[in-house]
Design a protein around this motif. Sequence first.
Motif, PDB file in Angstrom:
ATOM      1  N   HIS A   1       1.129   4.532  -3.064  1.00 25.42           N
ATOM      2  CA  HIS A   1       0.922   5.605  -2.278  1.00 25.42           C
ATOM      3  C   HIS A   1       2.015   6.679  -3.537  1.00 25.42           C
ATOM      4  O   HIS A   1       2.008   7.487  -4.241  1.00 25.42           O
ATOM      5  CB  HIS A   1       0.737   5.687  -1.014  1.00 25.42           C
TER       6      HIS A   1
ATOM      7  N   GLN B   1       0.612  -1.297  -0.014  1.00 30.26           N
ATOM      8  CA  GLN B   1      -0.503   0.476  -0.135  1.00 30.26           C
ATOM      9  C   GLN B   1       1.097   1.456   0.078  1.00 30.26           C
ATOM     10  O   GLN B   1       0.522   2.301  -0.636  1.00 30.26           O
ATOM     11  CB  GLN B   1      -0.629   0.456   1.218  1.00 30.26           C
ATOM     12  N   GLU B   2       2.155   0.853   0.598  1.00 30.32           N
ATOM     13  CA  GLU B   2       2.680   2.455   0.912  1.00 30.32           C
ATOM     14  C   GLU B   2       3.379   2.989  -0.583  1.00 30.32           C
ATOM     15  O   GLU B   2       3.418   3.677  -1.027  1.00 30.32           O
ATOM     16  CB  GLU B   2       4.048   2.781   1.280  1.00 30.32           C
TER      17      GLU B   2
ATOM     18  N   LYS C   1       2.302   9.037  -5.982  1.00 35.19           N
ATOM     19  CA  LYS C   1       2.585  10.566  -6.686  1.00 35.19           C
ATOM     20  C   LYS C   1       3.267  10.674  -6.884  1.00 35.19           C
ATOM     21  O   LYS C   1       3.765  11.635  -7.307  1.00 35.19           O
ATOM     22  CB  LYS C   1       3.514  10.924  -4.904  1.00 35.19           C
TER      23      LYS C   1
END
Length: 558
Positions: free
Chosen positions: A207, A203-204, A211
């Motif tokens: 993200h 999930q990181e 970005k």
Amino acid sequence: MSTDQDTCYLCKEYLRDPVSIPCGHVFCSVCLKTYWDHADHTGSYSCPQCRVTYNKRPTPRRMGGSRHSTMQRNSESFPPPPPSPDYNYAGPQDVGCDICIGKKHKAVKTCLMCLASYCDKHLKPHYESATFKRHKLVDEIGHLDRQICPQHQKGLELFCRTDQMCICVLCTVKEHKGHDMVSAEQERAEEQQRLGATQAEIQEKIHDRLKQMEELKQAVDSLKNSAQRALQECEKMFGDMMRSIERMQQEMAKLITSNKRAALNNAEGHMERLSHEIADLKRRDNEITQLSRTEDHIHFIQSYHMLIAQTEAEELPTVSVNPYFSFGPVTKAVSEMKQHLGEFSNDELVKVAKTGECGAKSQIRYKNKFIWFDVVLIFLYYYNACQLTLDSNTAYRQLYLSRGNRKAALKRDPQAYGDSPARFDSLPQVLCKESLSGGAYYWEVDWSGEGAAIGVTYKGIKRTGYGDNCRIGYNRKSWSLFCSDSSYSARHNKDQMEINAPYSSRIGVFLDHAGGTLSFYAVGETMSLIHRFKASFSEAVYPGFWVWYESAVTIIQL
């Protein structure tokens, strides 16, 4: 025969291959067999309908021809009602009911004791009969053969950590005797924690990729806007120029467009890769979420290792882009070319445009490799280059001038210069003879030793004494870049800025007097900006130098 006698009490459907038991009740053959198979381990058999108990499993009797034919006639005379709207059949991706005959219904639960999956109707005995009280129901799962030990045909209940595999109880007697074994539930609990950490990592990464995608989109938009502005400005200036350089206008438009296309192709390629990576990460995240919710420990363990191996095997790249890319230097160079058009022939302009050097660059970084594309500063070296000479009348007496007054070195002994009010009497400084005003100019300087300063100043800078009013860069009349073997510092008036940039023994200076900029570049295989002053020059300026002991500066002829 009543309606109830035509319907199986267990499946609530019309009787199929009906059989009767001693109490007189009739059921589908397969329904009764499944019901009593589950009671084999207790040795007590009861009628599903009236609960009459038998010590020995009765032998069901098939119904006679009259009853069967009557039912068949009833079935022909009164066809079964259409299925209700929520009547769902199992599709290719669904788990089918193991009890249904013919077209199977969707299974809603799987019994880990029976190792069978049931639809809503065939699941009712598990809820209504005490026989199934200890059976464990979970959400429907396929591939039930994976739940059975292939050697002993028993359900898998344990996990052997020694051999990293699921085993049954009988496997502990011989094949895995003495091994490190735990229950499937305990192993799943420990792996669940590690799975959560893996999901958090994915999930990181999602993200981060989102970005990066947003930053890349913003950079692309900035690139498009810069290219559009550059095209508009260049077209406006070329419209005022003579017909003889129309070919140059076409070359310029092609140049900007090709640079934009190259940059966009690179950026869009990376964006496409990021999109694929994000989709793949989301798919894995969804698989992990589904796996985390399953109640089947064996299915969890077997799927867990495959998901972890896929996640750890791939190294995702890092992608970034410089969003401050600008075509400004291109339009500025074309503007200066317009003012000095008479100095060049049309043939020479075309040659310069095709061989122009790079004065500014932008970059896309991908896996620590730099993909460079040039923003061509047209005529930077040829068109703007100016020839400078040092003015001996301004030189400090210990500055030794050589190479046709293009090199200055600080010596211990004074030189035999005549008296001049323009001379710096206390500081090791010298100015050039040429004044620069109104246009754009470029020159390069080689420096060596412990330190030197390169800059420009108005003619009115003070020449006597040691004060800041005399030092180039220390007052409102001058600007300078101090160079040493470890750092740079930009100086003007009371302001001083320390600059951390790679060492370069050659410094390029670009002065746009009308535009109000003074730029210093490190010159090597490529050019990189060290510092740029913004100023409103009110009069002509003179290039000037400050030279320390055992140091020297040399103006390069371009």
